[in-house]
Motif scaffolding. Structure first.
Motif, PDB file in Angstrom:
ATOM      1  N   SER A  57     -11.393  -3.384  10.149  1.00 20.08           N
ATOM      2  CA  SER A  57      -9.980  -3.643   9.875  1.00 20.08           C
ATOM      3  C   SER A  57      -9.561  -3.025   8.548  1.00 20.08           C
ATOM      4  N   THR A  70      -4.892  -5.340   6.233  1.00 20.94           N
ATOM      5  CA  THR A  70      -5.047  -6.368   7.264  1.00 20.94           C
ATOM      6  C   THR A  70      -5.946  -7.489   6.762  1.00 20.94           C
ATOM      7  N   TYR A  98      -4.835 -11.470   6.135  1.00 20.55           N
ATOM      8  CA  TYR A  98      -5.577 -12.591   6.719  1.00 20.55           C
ATOM      9  C   TYR A  98      -6.006 -13.586   5.648  1.00 20.55           C
ATOM     10  N   PRO A 108      -0.098  -4.201   9.095  1.00 22.04           N
ATOM     11  CA  PRO A 108      -0.936  -5.297   9.610  1.00 22.04           C
ATOM     12  C   PRO A 108      -0.086  -6.245  10.456  1.00 22.04           C
ATOM     13  N   ASN A 158      -5.566  -2.628  12.713  1.00 25.37           N
ATOM     14  CA  ASN A 158      -4.578  -3.334  11.897  1.00 25.37           C
ATOM     15  C   ASN A 158      -4.092  -4.615  12.572  1.00 25.37           C
ATOM     16  N   TYR A 214       0.800  -9.128   1.260  1.00 24.91           N
ATOM     17  CA  TYR A 214       0.108  -7.845   1.404  1.00 24.91           C
ATOM     18  C   TYR A 214      -0.517  -7.376   0.091  1.00 24.91           C
TER      19      TYR A 214
END
Length: 381
Positions: free
Chosen positions: A36, A40, A44, A185, A229, A379
């Motif tokens: 990933s 991304t 998460y 993402p 992503n 992000y």
């Protein structure tokens, strides 16, 4: 004094090590896609971290249309009422499999691409679902012809067709980039509501092993096409136990977020079952998430036409209380349905009976809309 200073420095280093260990321990709930993208992985981690603070609010098709309007630049029924956009935007890929220029809700895919980019640029979070057609019959997602699921598996009569559909999805997802050319993402919720009986991929149409094979093949195939992503959301409808929820589960190395969908159909002033059932199901997935180092979400919910004026602060908040939920998403504001002869919407518009309560919901400290999401910067590390 020297010894005191040394002890102080040692304490600082030790504390830093503990924090580092704690963070690494949390992020060992690492994404199922080991390739990933960095952005991304950051998203998460931040979703997990934010779940300790509150819940992100989302709305399906928010920027494209609302009650009595369509494709008005910058407009949103949510924004009309509270002066802010939702933090999470839901979009559907249905239609890509037939190479349509519009998705299942009639939104041109070119417009949807720009809406996704716009929401992301403002700090919002994107989630994708896919009401794709039945691969065996070519009928709609709701065509539950027996053996449709098995037909999409390797060796099945519809397998090559299914791969071609995934190719179309991969092509589209690879166009969803930021201004620097990086893939955006996103959360992807494949085969949603799988414990129901209304889609061709639901549990009544395939064994647990068949479903797990389809899930794993789909994720592996998209990744082979260069899709790294996506954060994968495992999503059910109703379930009654841990074993029930996990029966069709592909495994912790193929899912990142655990979720369910549940709508309310009865007057909450007369029937408390919606709150009770949500609380029961959250208690189950919360336990699983803790065991597997995952996060949880309320991936779809809502009360059609919102006839109860306190639905937001009374019913919905009670349904979610006590659990660290990453986001909640309510369904779309289609407006008048000619065929059904009724209104179909899930967030209020100006003058709607739950408007004032929605504003109170917006102002809650533990509910986040887009301005909050932008400040939290999902992000960025």
């Amino acid at each position: 004094m020297i010894k005191t200073k040394q002890i102080f420095l040692f304490a600082l280093v030790f504390n830093s090590m503990l924090i580092s260990y704690s963070q690494s321990n949390n992020t060992k709930l690492s994404l199922s896609d080991k390739k990933s993208t960095a952005n991304t992985r950051i998203l998460y981690y931040n979703l997990q971290k934010n779940a300790n603070k509150g819940i992100l609010f989302g709305h399906q098709d928010d920027l494209a249309y609302g009650v009595n309007w369509k494709y008005e630049a910058g407009r949103s029924d949510v924004k009309d009422v509270v002066g802010d956009y939702p933090a999470v935007y839901g979009w559907d890929l249905g239609g890509l499999e037939t190479k349509s220029d519009k998705n299942i809700d009639g939104i041109p895919f070119d417009k949807m691409r720009q809406y996704i980019i716009d929401g992301y640029n403002r700090g919002g979070i994107i989630t994708l679902s896919w009401h794709f057609n039945n691969p065996l019959t070519g009928g709609a997602a709701w065509d539950t012809t027996p053996k449709s699921l098995a037909s999409a598996l390797p060796g099945g009569e519809s397998h090559e067709k299914y791969k071609a559909w995934l190719d179309e999805a991969a092509k589209y997802i690879l166009t969803l980039k930021d201004e620097k050319g990086n893939l955006i993402p996103m959360l992807y919720r494949p085969f949603h509501e799988l414990t129901g009986n209304w889609f061709w991929w639901c549990k009544n149409n395939g064994s647990p092993e068949e479903f797990k094979t389809l899930w794993k093949f789909t994720i592996d195939y998209l990744q082979k096409k260069g899709i790294h992503n996506l954060i994968y959301v495992y999503n059910t409808a109703d379930f009654n136990s841990k074993e029930d929820f996990l029966e069709y589960y592909p495994g912790s190395d193929y899912a990142d977020i655990l979720s369910f969908d549940k709508y309310i159909y009865n007057d909450p002033l007369k029937d408390n079952s919606f709150i009770e059932n949500c609380q029961r199901q959250f208690s189950i997935i919360d336990q699983i998430a803790k065991e597997q180092h995952k996060i949880i979400a309320f991936a779809e919910t809502g009360y059609e036409a919102i006839p109860y004026d306190k639905w937001w602060t009374d019913t919905l908040m009670k349904a979610m209380s006590d659990y660290k939920i990453s986001y909640v998403l309510v369904w779309r504001n289609h407006g008048w349905q000619e065929k059904e002869q009724k209104m179909h919407y899930y967030v209020p518009f100006k003058g709607q009976v739950s408007e004032k309560d929605f504003i109170q919901f917006y102002n809650l400290d533990n509910i986040f809309f887009e301005k909050d999401a932008a400040k939290l910067n999902f992000y960025k590390k």
